[in-house]
Motif scaffolding. Structure first.
Motif, PDB file in Angstrom:
ATOM      1  N   GLY A  48     -18.519  69.589 -60.630  1.00 21.13           N
ATOM      2  CA  GLY A  48     -17.397  68.668 -60.719  1.00 21.13           C
ATOM      3  C   GLY A  48     -17.797  67.211 -60.593  1.00 21.13           C
ATOM      4  N   VAL A  49     -19.046  66.945 -60.218  1.00 20.22           N
ATOM      5  CA  VAL A  49     -19.530  65.572 -60.060  1.00 20.22           C
ATOM      6  C   VAL A  49     -20.194  65.071 -61.342  1.00 20.22           C
ATOM      7  CG1 VAL A  49     -21.101  64.063 -58.786  1.00 20.22           C
ATOM      8  CG2 VAL A  49     -19.818  65.843 -57.580  1.00 20.22           C
ATOM      9  N   CYS A  50     -21.156  65.862 -61.860  1.00 17.56           N
ATOM     10  CA  CYS A  50     -21.926  65.379 -63.011  1.00 17.56           C
ATOM     11  C   CYS A  50     -21.829  66.272 -64.243  1.00 17.56           C
ATOM     12  CB  CYS A  50     -23.396  65.210 -62.629  1.00 17.56           C
ATOM     13  SG  CYS A  50     -24.275  66.771 -62.375  1.00 17.56           S
ATOM     14  N   GLY A  51     -21.201  67.441 -64.096  1.00 17.33           N
ATOM     15  CA  GLY A  51     -21.057  68.337 -65.239  1.00 17.33           C
ATOM     16  C   GLY A  51     -22.234  69.261 -65.473  1.00 17.33           C
ATOM     17  N   GLY A  52     -23.226  69.236 -64.592  1.00 18.69           N
ATOM     18  CA  GLY A  52     -24.381  70.108 -64.739  1.00 18.69           C
ATOM     19  C   GLY A  52     -24.039  71.559 -64.457  1.00 18.69           C
ATOM     20  N   HIS A  53     -24.931  72.445 -64.843  1.00 17.76           N
ATOM     21  CA  HIS A  53     -24.728  73.870 -64.600  1.00 17.76           C
ATOM     22  C   HIS A  53     -24.892  74.180 -63.116  1.00 17.76           C
ATOM     23  CE1 HIS A  53     -24.418  75.436 -68.716  1.00 17.76           C
ATOM     24  NE2 HIS A  53     -25.236  74.457 -69.049  1.00 17.76           N
ATOM     25  N   MET A  54     -24.005  75.055 -62.618  1.00 17.74           N
ATOM     26  CA  MET A  54     -24.083  75.496 -61.230  1.00 17.74           C
ATOM     27  C   MET A  54     -24.792  76.843 -61.172  1.00 17.74           C
ATOM     28  SD  MET A  54     -22.521  73.029 -59.627  1.00 17.74           S
ATOM     29  CE  MET A  54     -22.290  73.696 -57.985  1.00 17.74           C
ATOM     30  N   HIS A  55     -25.699  77.000 -60.227  1.00 17.99           N
ATOM     31  CA  HIS A  55     -26.420  78.248 -60.038  1.00 17.99           C
ATOM     32  C   HIS A  55     -26.283  78.700 -58.591  1.00 17.99           C
ATOM     33  CE1 HIS A  55     -28.270  77.906 -63.991  1.00 17.99           C
ATOM     34  NE2 HIS A  55     -28.576  76.650 -63.698  1.00 17.99           N
ATOM     35  N   PHE A  56     -26.310  80.018 -58.371  1.00 21.60           N
ATOM     36  CA  PHE A  56     -26.208  80.534 -57.014  1.00 21.60           C
ATOM     37  C   PHE A  56     -27.375  80.029 -56.171  1.00 21.60           C
ATOM     38  CE2 PHE A  56     -23.237  83.591 -58.836  1.00 21.60           C
ATOM     39  CZ  PHE A  56     -22.313  83.703 -57.815  1.00 21.60           C
ATOM     40  N   HIS A  57     -27.032  79.526 -54.972  1.00 26.27           N
ATOM     41  CA  HIS A  57     -28.034  79.096 -54.005  1.00 26.27           C
ATOM     42  C   HIS A  57     -28.153  80.136 -52.899  1.00 26.27           C
ATOM     43  CE1 HIS A  57     -30.536  76.529 -51.592  1.00 26.27           C
ATOM     44  NE2 HIS A  57     -29.637  76.446 -50.620  1.00 26.27           N
ATOM     45  N   THR A  58     -26.985  80.648 -52.458  1.00 29.35           N
ATOM     46  CA  THR A  58     -26.911  81.804 -51.561  1.00 29.35           C
ATOM     47  C   THR A  58     -25.870  82.741 -52.159  1.00 29.35           C
ATOM     48  OG1 THR A  58     -25.123  80.971 -50.151  1.00 29.35           O
ATOM     49  CG2 THR A  58     -27.371  80.272 -49.612  1.00 29.35           C
ATOM     50  N   ASP A  59     -25.579  83.834 -51.461  1.00 32.57           N
ATOM     51  CA  ASP A  59     -24.573  84.763 -51.973  1.00 32.57           C
ATOM     52  C   ASP A  59     -23.191  84.128 -52.074  1.00 32.57           C
ATOM     53  OD1 ASP A  59     -26.420  86.764 -52.250  1.00 32.57           O
ATOM     54  OD2 ASP A  59     -25.947  87.750 -50.340  1.00 32.57           O
TER      55      ASP A  59
END
Length: 256
Positions: free
Chosen positions: A103-114
């Motif tokens: 929501g800040v830069c439009g980049g892809h989000m990936h799981f960091h933890t579960d």
């Protein structure tokens, strides 16, 4: 190792029929349906020390062993702990679908933890969010309560006054505001009753009781069709057993 697989197709949950006619969630080593290479299988907190997985499918299974069921109706078919876990799975899958991009830069989000994701571009990290709502049973004397017909109700039942908590207010302030906005009434003696996960799609319902203080009912037409005081011996159709609204009403009915 066997694990529970909570499988959803759109808004429906896949149930497994057992020989005795009851229902459960598939408990096995591998997914009970075909899993595509791009399918996200989420790790959910264990249930009774048994691993829990959740994922979505595009089309219902063809096997007669399984039956698709709306999440709400699964309350009446599953043991309660499995129903609660199904709700948690549904909420996390909903969160996954709606947090693909930052929501800040439009980049892809990936799981960091579960239960968290991190943006590949700016490093922004997000967690699942809950929409907190309050619901209140308002007593008038010993034998009457306020019931209302919401504009979005799908059947002819009457429920309790409820609404979402706004930023910068306490739960009790939210109760007072919602009652005033929707009915024009002033209430007192607000007391916490209980809370309930409400995964439709990702809410937390916080229940209260209160007493009528003053005012005449003036219905907020944008939210309600009608509202009125009902005697305990002449109640209209009330909410289903799965809801905290029904628990509030049943608790009141059990009082002397």
């Amino acid at each position: 190792m066997k694990r529970y697989f909570f499988v959803f197709c759109k808004d429906e949950l896949m149930l497994e029929r057992q020989p005795d006619g009851t229902y459960t969630i598939p408990l096995q080593e591998e997914p009970p349906t075909e899993v595509k290479p791009w399918t996200t299988i989420m790790n959910i907190t264990p249930l009774d020390n048994i691993e829990v997985k959740a994922y979505s499918i595009d089309t219902p299974p063809t096997s007669t062993l399984y039956e698709m069921c709306p999440l709400r109706q699964s309350y009446y078919k599953l043991p309660y702990p499995l129903y609660l876990k199904a709700g948690k799975c549904a909420e996390l899958l909903y969160w996954d679908r709606n947090t693909k991009f930052c929501g800040v830069c439009g980049g892809h989000m990936h799981f960091h933890t579960d239960i968290s994701k991190r943006c590949e571009m700016c490093g922004k990290e997000v967690w699942p969010q809950l929409a907190t709502a309050v619901i209140v049973l308002i007593r008038k004397g010993k034998d009457e309560i306020l019931l209302a017909r919401g504009r979005n109700f799908r059947s002819e039942f009457y429920g309790l006054i409820a609404g979402f908590v706004e930023t910068g207010e306490t739960l009790e302030e939210a109760v007072k505001r919602e009652v005033m906005e929707e009915t024009g009434l002033t209430i007192k003696n607000i007391r916490y009753f209980d809370s309930q996960p409400w995964p439709y799609p990702s809410g937390l319902m916080v229940g209260f009781t209160a007493d009528y203080e003053s005012g005449e009912i003036h219905v907020q037409r944008e939210e309600l069709k009608k509202a009125g005081w009902f005697h305990r011996t002449h109640l209209p159709t009330i909410p289903e057993k799965l809801s905290i609204a029904r628990r509030l009403i049943d608790h009141w009915l059990d009082e002397d």
